[in-house]
Write an enzyme that holds these catalytic residues in place. Structure first.
Site, PDB file in Angstrom:
ATOM      1  N   GLY A 159     -13.359 -17.912  31.705  1.00 15.09           N
ATOM      2  CA  GLY A 159     -14.109 -17.974  33.113  1.00 15.09           C
ATOM      3  C   GLY A 159     -13.582 -16.777  33.920  1.00 15.09           C
ATOM      4  N   CYS A 160     -13.691 -16.832  35.264  1.00 18.72           N
ATOM      5  CA  CYS A 160     -13.925 -15.891  36.307  1.00 18.72           C
ATOM      6  C   CYS A 160     -12.653 -14.832  36.341  1.00 18.72           C
ATOM      7  CB  CYS A 160     -14.177 -16.322  37.527  1.00 18.72           C
ATOM      8  SG  CYS A 160     -15.850 -16.924  37.819  1.00 18.72           S
ATOM      9  N   ALA A 161     -11.405 -15.664  35.980  1.00 21.29           N
ATOM     10  CA  ALA A 161     -10.289 -15.055  35.818  1.00 21.29           C
ATOM     11  C   ALA A 161      -9.810 -13.900  34.893  1.00 21.29           C
ATOM     12  CB  ALA A 161      -8.966 -15.950  36.120  1.00 21.29           C
ATOM     13  N   PHE A 356      -9.815 -15.834  40.194  1.00 21.24           N
ATOM     14  CA  PHE A 356      -9.350 -17.246  39.954  1.00 21.24           C
ATOM     15  C   PHE A 356     -10.341 -17.912  38.734  1.00 21.24           C
ATOM     16  CE2 PHE A 356      -9.157 -15.985  44.223  1.00 21.24           C
ATOM     17  CZ  PHE A 356      -7.960 -15.959  44.494  1.00 21.24           C
TER      18      PHE A 356
END
Length: 385
Positions: A159-161, A356
């Site tokens: 994901g974004c992290a 995050f």
């Protein structure tokens, strides 16, 4: 968790970014989605409100199908939904479109770092929006001219992290093996996973994601390097009671994303003690590279830390002009920050990077902008890297 000493020169030596050729305004994509919800007028009105308020004005996509009329858009169809692209079709598009973007970003990073591709020792490839084998890492080795013996570390479905996670992995590699030079390449084609919306929660995800790629080279800086980002200590933490607030699952019509509206509040609640641990008693720094997971997330971080508008402008500008590019985004923010600091002939400044992702995971890392190796050696102030 102790900060590394000021004479540690593990740094981001070069950065490269890339966007697809197709740009699409937020108003256009909002109208496509609202039109597809013609039989659910309340949800259509809500979608227009969400799209206006999320902080995005322009996004980029690898899929020209979004550029046509609402009747032609297969991803957000007005009527018959039998022709929605399957996950297989979306993955075929990913395989075709991801590599050129990744190559463009990586070539820029390698040039910016002024190194030879054959000197890259490790390749960390990052993506959560598509997979195939042999994968992106193998293709990059072939097209960039990397050594066939380069150590490949695919970081998938984080994901974004994951962009900041990869940077911290690369830092650890170089710290343990000083002669290493690590290439990090992130590519995300988020718009491939847009699909008809059935409930309000899905609108949050559709309102701000876009496509792009970013890359950086991490190694030891020396007297020849200028305008680089020295990397300090950092870590990853799972925030409590938040496992179901961000999910990303493989479905029959693309990947299914769920983002809870609680996420900004959760970050506001749990971020302060984590930053206190990261900073170990030091004052808040000047620079803040915040992953713009959405306007609400940047607002929450700014409010809880009492940051100035100029300290969050890089994150907000990237969100406004390109959207949330998942793992790719943090390097866009760092690159924009570094460019401005260079343009104003800034002295060395300390910062914190935050990203995050699912878990709910927070990645935190300290860094310092260094105008030149020589300027860092002459500093006598307190160094909290």
């Amino acid at each position: 968790m102790n900060p590394v000493s000021n004479n540690s020169q593990v740094s981001i030596l070069g950065i490269g970014t890339a966007l697809p050729i197709h740009s699409i305004s937020q108003s256009v994509i909002a109208e496509l989605l609202a039109t597809s919800l013609h039989d659910q007028p309340d949800l259509a009105r809500f979608s227009r409100r969400i799209f206006r308020s999320c902080g995005v004005e322009t996004r980029y996509t690898c899929e020209p199908n979004y550029l046509g009329t609402s009747e032609e858009c297969r991803y957000l169809p007005v009527g018959d939904r039998s022709n929605i692209p399957t996950t297989e079709e979306r993955m075929n598009t990913y395989r075709r479109e991801a590599l050129p973007l990744a190559i463009e970003a990586a070539e820029k990073a390698i040039k910016d770092a002024d190194i030879q591709p054959g000197n890259i020792t490790h390749l960390i490839s990052v993506s959560c929006t598509g997979q195939y084998v042999p994968g992106l890492d193998v293709m990059l080795i072939r097209h960039l001219g990397l050594s066939s013996r380069v150590n490949r570390l695919p970081l998938i479905f984080q994901g974004c992290a994951a962009g900041l996670k990869a940077i911290q992995m690369a830092r650890d590699i170089v710290q343990s093996t000083p002669d290493s030079q690590v290439l990090v390449v992130c590519v995300e084609l988020c718009t491939l996973h847009f699909q008809p919306v059935k409930e309000r929660e899905a609108l949050f995800a559709a309102s701000f994601f876009g496509d792009g790629a970013s890359s950086c080279v991490i190694g030891h800086a020396d007297q020849y390097h200028t305008h680089y980002l020295q990397l300090g200590t950092g870590y990853s933490v799972l925030l409590p009671d938040s496992t179901e607030d961000m999910t990303w699952e493989v479905g029959n019509a693309g990947f299914d994303l769920y983002l809870s509206p609680r996420i900004p509040k959760l970050l506001g609640t749990h971020l302060v003690p984590e930053l206190e641990m990261l900073l170990a008693g030091d004052n808040l720094p000047d620079l803040w590279a915040i992953h713009p997971g959405g306007r609400g997330i940047v607002d929450s971080v700014q409010n809880v830390l009492n940051l100035r508008d100029d300290q969050t402008k890089f994150s907000r500008d990237i969100l406004k002009n390109a959207g949330n590019l998942s793992s790719v985004t943090i390097m866009f923010v760092l690159d924009a920050m570094r460019s401005e600091l260079q343009s104003v002939d800034s002295t060395a400044k300390e910062g914190v990077a935050l990203a995050f992702g699912p878990g709910l995971t927070a990645e935190l890392m300290r860094f310092r902008y260094v105008p030149s190796y020589a300027s860092l050696l002459t500093e006598h102030d307190h160094a909290y890297l």
